[in-house]
Design an enzyme around this catalytic site. Structure first.
Site, short mmCIF file in Angstrom:
data_model
loop_
_atom_site.label_atom_id
_atom_site.label_comp_id
_atom_site.label_asym_id
_atom_site.label_seq_id
_atom_site.Cartn_x
_atom_site.Cartn_y
_atom_site.Cartn_z
CG ASP A 68 8.91 22.62 49.20
OD1 ASP A 68 8.27 23.54 49.70
OD2 ASP A 68 10.04 22.76 48.72
CG HIS A 115 14.45 28.11 48.76
ND1 HIS A 115 13.19 28.65 48.80
CD2 HIS A 115 14.29 26.80 48.43
CE1 HIS A 115 12.29 27.72 48.51
NE2 HIS A 115 12.93 26.59 48.28
CG ASP A 126 26.11 29.05 27.22
OD1 ASP A 126 26.17 27.91 26.73
OD2 ASP A 126 25.46 29.98 26.71
NE ARG A 155 16.89 23.97 45.52
CZ ARG A 155 16.40 23.65 46.72
NH1 ARG A 155 15.74 22.51 46.87
NH2 ARG A 155 16.58 24.42 47.76
CD GLU A 193 10.59 20.76 45.52
OE1 GLU A 193 10.93 21.28 46.60
OE2 GLU A 193 10.66 21.35 44.42
#
Length: 261
Positions: free
Chosen positions: A176, A47, A86, A72, A150
């Site tokens: 959510d 977000h 990585d 996230r 969610e």
């Protein structure tokens, strides 16, 4: 034991952990929070407009802290997962996982063959630019995978999702979930609270870490339901709350009204 491996051990043992979302994509903010004592900082790439170079700089700012970096993702994306692994993140959170099959796919994306499809790289930050000769053999021990449920359907299926081999924790998203239940903007509604609590209990029944975003005042409630992985707000949330309160006590200018653009 590396800090990432230590964090994974705590997750697998369902020990109490608490952290903060980082939404400001600011290196100096991360450097300041590095000394606060959080178990983890959760960098939000879902977000916020957080680019990979910005995330890299934030990871470097946290390098000398015992606080571990988790990112996230915006979605379940193989390329994004490969790049972030990585870069040396200690964990990933995959949003909006709807089924055990999606959770299993997330696991495959984070594992090297033959157990997954992660590509092998040498001179990257995760391997200390090729100096860590044990990285390939120990990568799974130094990384935690957390999936988010969610929606009402995925929360009801949380036990099966949590039981997926390779998933270390399942995180319930109240905002959510509230929207999916027809209660947009009401994560504290009793029906939502009960759904979150039921989801947390299902996750713990599967023997995995159960996580939730909540206010500090709600920690005892969700702790009683089985939660052990807490996100206690965000850096911007703390800033705005503290700044607004200070301004209300000492300033005469009205608080900013919402933009209409």
């Amino acid at each position: 034991m590396t800090r990432a491996a230590s964090f994974k051990r705590r997750l697998l043992g369902a020990e109490m952990t608490a952290g903060l979302f980082c939404c400001s994509y600011g290196v100096q903010v991360v450097e300041a929070l590095a000394g606060s004592g959080f178990d983890y900082l959760l960098f939000d790439a879902e977000h916020t407009p957080n680019s990979l170079p910005q995330l890299h700089a934030q990871l470097c700012a946290l390098a000398d802290s015992p606080t571990v970096p988790i990112v996230r993702l915006a979605s379940l994306d193989l390329v994004a997962i490969k790049l972030l692994l990585d870069m040396g993140v200690a964990g990933l959170m995959v949003p909006n996982v709807q089924s055990a099959e999606e959770a299993a796919q997330a696991v495959r994306f984070t594992r090297y063959p033959p157990h997954g499809v992660r590509g092998v790289a040498g001179s990257v930050r995760a391997t200390r630019y090729g100096r860590d000769r044990d990285y390939l053999a120990r990568a799974e021990d130094r990384f935690s995978l957390i999936v988010q449920v969610e929606t009402a359907a995925s929360v009801k299926d949380a036990e099966r999702i949590a039981a997926t081999p390779g998933v270390d924790g399942v995180f319930v998203g109240p905002n959510d979930l509230a929207a999916d239940m027809g209660l947009l903007g009401q994560p504290g509604h009793p029906e939502v609270v009960e759904a979150v609590s039921a989801g947390l209990r299902r996750i713990r029944q599967a023997g995995k870490s159960a996580g939730v975003l909540c206010a500090e005042a709600d920690v005892p409630l969700y702790r009683a339901a089985g939660a052990n992985l807490f996100a206690l707000g965000s850096d911007l949330g703390l800033l705005v709350k503290t700044a607004d309160a200070l301004a209300q006590r000492h300033c005469s200018a009205p608080a900013a009204s919402p933009r209409q653009d």
